[in-house]
Design an enzyme around this catalytic site. Structure first.
Site, PDB file in Angstrom:
ATOM      1  N   TYR A  28      81.438  75.147  59.314  1.00 30.73           N
ATOM      2  CA  TYR A  28      80.477  74.040  59.370  1.00 30.73           C
ATOM      3  C   TYR A  28      81.132  72.764  58.852  1.00 30.73           C
ATOM      4  O   TYR A  28      81.042  71.706  59.478  1.00 30.73           O
ATOM      5  CB  TYR A  28      79.246  74.389  58.541  1.00 30.73           C
ATOM      6  CG  TYR A  28      78.209  73.300  58.489  1.00 30.73           C
ATOM      7  CD1 TYR A  28      77.367  73.073  59.568  1.00 30.73           C
ATOM      8  CD2 TYR A  28      78.060  72.519  57.348  1.00 30.73           C
ATOM      9  CE1 TYR A  28      76.391  72.086  59.528  1.00 30.73           C
ATOM     10  CE2 TYR A  28      77.087  71.521  57.296  1.00 30.73           C
ATOM     11  CZ  TYR A  28      76.262  71.310  58.376  1.00 30.73           C
ATOM     12  OH  TYR A  28      75.305  70.315  58.328  1.00 30.73           O
ATOM     13  N   SER A  80      76.333  65.164  57.559  1.00 28.90           N
ATOM     14  CA  SER A  80      75.795  65.878  56.409  1.00 28.90           C
ATOM     15  C   SER A  80      76.602  65.454  55.196  1.00 28.90           C
ATOM     16  O   SER A  80      77.705  64.912  55.331  1.00 28.90           O
ATOM     17  CB  SER A  80      75.944  67.388  56.658  1.00 28.90           C
ATOM     18  OG  SER A  80      75.927  68.132  55.465  1.00 28.90           O
TER      19      SER A  80
END
Length: 277
Positions: free
Chosen positions: A148, A135
């Site tokens: 995360y 990401s």
């Protein structure tokens, strides 16, 4: 030439879109999912080239078995796509130990176990490619996504190291770094119970953005996946593949900021060396 792809988290989001595009292009796909029944419709349409395998990334033994079975049944797997994962939102103080454990077990440890399980088989067949779906959050950080980010920064460091270890065996890596993309990522967020103390902080502002739908999501899932497939098919793919204008802008700014801060510390950095004799 037809290739065989092994994709985790193929039942939703980018994993599902990639499975559909590869099947439409005539490729063979080993699609893994915690809920394999979600792929029943694709199974009916592509029974010959689609192999659906139940897999829970929090179970290391099942990962090793799934990889071994895939190579045994299909003889060769050309591309491993480590895609399965999810987002956990909440200020660090708001998160529970159980939420932290699940996030690390799935996004970080699960991906590590998958890659480690695949390496001996790729080595024996003379090479292959592993795509790790990360990401923009593997290069930057937003408040409220600390765990995360810990998993995404962690898996990027792991991959960058392993890529150097196995390059001599013809195994290479791509780290895909999409920005905010039109998938079900937001709907599948695991969200912590909010504390009132964080309501007027940056973490609280992002929480309100999720609730009122005010985030600008520019990434297109189909185009993102098409770029990932194109990179995986190329002869010399980049180690990191940035996807989406938001990701490009945010990562560029983060790298420039870090480089400027580093260069300002040149003298103090050198002052920590031992004297040269």
């Amino acid at each position: 030439m037809q290739k065989t792809w092994f994709i985790t988290g193929a039942n939703s989001g980018l994993g599902l879109e990639m499975t559909k595009q590869l099947l439409a292009a005539g490729e063979k796909v080993i699609a893994t999912a915690r809920r394999p029944e979600a792929l029943d419709r694709l199974r009916r349409d592509h029974s010959v080239r689609l192999d659906i395998v139940p897999l829970d990334l929090t179970q290391p033994d099942s990962i090793a078995s799934a990889i071994a079975d895939a190579f045994e049944r299909h003889r060769r797997v050309d591309v491993i796509v480590s895609n399965a994962g999810y987002g956990l939102f909440g200020a660090a103080e708001e998160l529970t130990s159980a939420q932290i454990g699940r996030q690390i077990a799935t996004n970080l440890a699960g991906s590590i176990h998958l890659i480690r399980a695949a390496l001996p088989f790729l080595r024996r067949q003379g090479g292959g490619r592993i795509m790790q779906v990360s990401s923009e959050g593997g290069q930057i950080a937003y408040p409220g996504f600390s765990l995360y980010h810990a998993t995404k920064w962690g898996i990027e460091g792991f991959v960058e190291s392993v890529a150097q270890e196995v390059a001599a065996f013809g195994i290479d890596f791509i780290i895909a770094e999409p920005g905010p993309t039109g998938t079900n990522f937001g709907a599948n967020l695991d969200r912590a119970e909010p504390l009132a103390a964080y309501e007027e902080t940056p973490a609280g502002a992002i929480r309100r953005g999720f609730d009122d739908g005010s985030f600008d999501i520019r990434g297109d899932a189909a185009r993102t996946v098409a770029a990932m497939i194109s990179a995986a098919r190329s002869d010399a793919p980049p180690l990191r593949l940035t996807l989406g204008s938001t990701a490009y802008a945010s990562i560029s700014q983060a790298l420039r900021t870090r480089l400027k801060a580093l260069e300002a510390q040149r003298d103090v950095a050198h002052s920590a060396d031992r004297d040269v004799r």
